[in-house]
Design a protein around this motif. Sequence first.
Motif, short mmCIF file in Angstrom:
data_model
loop_
_atom_site.label_atom_id
_atom_site.label_comp_id
_atom_site.label_asym_id
_atom_site.label_seq_id
_atom_site.Cartn_x
_atom_site.Cartn_y
_atom_site.Cartn_z
N GLY A 53 9.21 1.48 9.63
CA GLY A 53 9.92 2.43 8.78
C GLY A 53 8.98 3.23 7.91
O GLY A 53 9.33 3.68 6.83
N CYS A 54 7.75 3.39 8.38
CA CYS A 54 6.73 4.07 7.58
C CYS A 54 6.80 5.58 7.81
O CYS A 54 6.84 6.04 8.95
CB CYS A 54 5.34 3.55 7.98
N SER A 55 6.85 6.33 6.73
CA SER A 55 6.92 7.79 6.80
C SER A 55 5.73 8.39 6.05
O SER A 55 5.27 7.81 5.06
CB SER A 55 8.22 8.28 6.14
N PRO A 56 5.25 9.55 6.49
CA PRO A 56 4.15 10.19 5.76
C PRO A 56 4.63 10.79 4.43
O PRO A 56 3.82 11.13 3.58
CB PRO A 56 3.69 11.30 6.71
N ILE A 57 5.93 10.90 4.27
CA ILE A 57 6.51 11.47 3.05
C ILE A 57 6.92 10.35 2.10
O ILE A 57 7.59 9.40 2.50
CB ILE A 57 7.75 12.33 3.38
N GLY A 58 6.52 10.46 0.84
CA GLY A 58 6.99 9.51 -0.17
C GLY A 58 6.22 8.22 -0.26
O GLY A 58 6.70 7.24 -0.83
N MET A 59 5.01 8.16 0.29
CA MET A 59 4.20 6.94 0.13
C MET A 59 3.82 6.78 -1.33
O MET A 59 3.76 7.76 -2.07
CB MET A 59 2.93 7.04 0.98
N LEU B 20 0.81 -1.22 0.00
CA LEU B 20 0.00 0.00 0.00
C LEU B 20 0.85 1.27 0.00
O LEU B 20 0.58 2.21 -0.74
CB LEU B 20 -0.92 0.01 1.23
N THR B 21 1.89 1.30 0.85
CA THR B 21 2.65 2.54 1.06
C THR B 21 4.05 2.52 0.47
O THR B 21 4.64 3.57 0.24
CB THR B 21 2.80 2.84 2.57
N GLY B 22 4.61 1.32 0.30
CA GLY B 22 6.01 1.23 -0.12
C GLY B 22 6.95 1.17 1.08
O GLY B 22 8.15 1.09 0.92
#
Length: 157
Positions: free
Chosen positions: A101-107, A94-96
């Motif tokens: 390691g999930c960031s709101p930037i660059g999904m 879904l996000t990459g």
Amino acid sequence: MEYKTNVMRLLEKNKIPYQPHSYADTDAISGIEVANILNQNPEQVFKTLVTRAPSRKYYVFMVPVASELDLKKAASSVKEKSIEMIKAKELLPLTGYIHGGCSPIGMKKQFQTVIDCTAENFETILFSAGKIGYQVEANLENLKGLFPYYFADVITR
């Protein structure tokens, strides 16, 4: 720091100042451990959580690492009847990003993002740089062009 994540590259490309932080050479797992290793206030270090509503819409919430997302408040903040956390295995497609390691930037796709209102107490906040072991510290006002967000009270008090 020599290593650069895609989040760091996006910040640089958009001329957004940030401070990189690394805990890659430690065995920190929880956000509180990360905050302690980086010598940061846990209320200023945020985790990025991805949720789904029955409407099949996805929402991103950023909350302090020492806090829990209040699902009722979160659902209300995005005008949904309810929301639930997505399963860890759904995160990467879904996000990459992987769990931790999930960031709101660059999904892969941009989702409506809600940041807990406690972030407004700080000049800058820290959040994942998109890879486990790396965080970025930035002023939220500077990030408005990168991803749309608003503030709401979404944590358990």
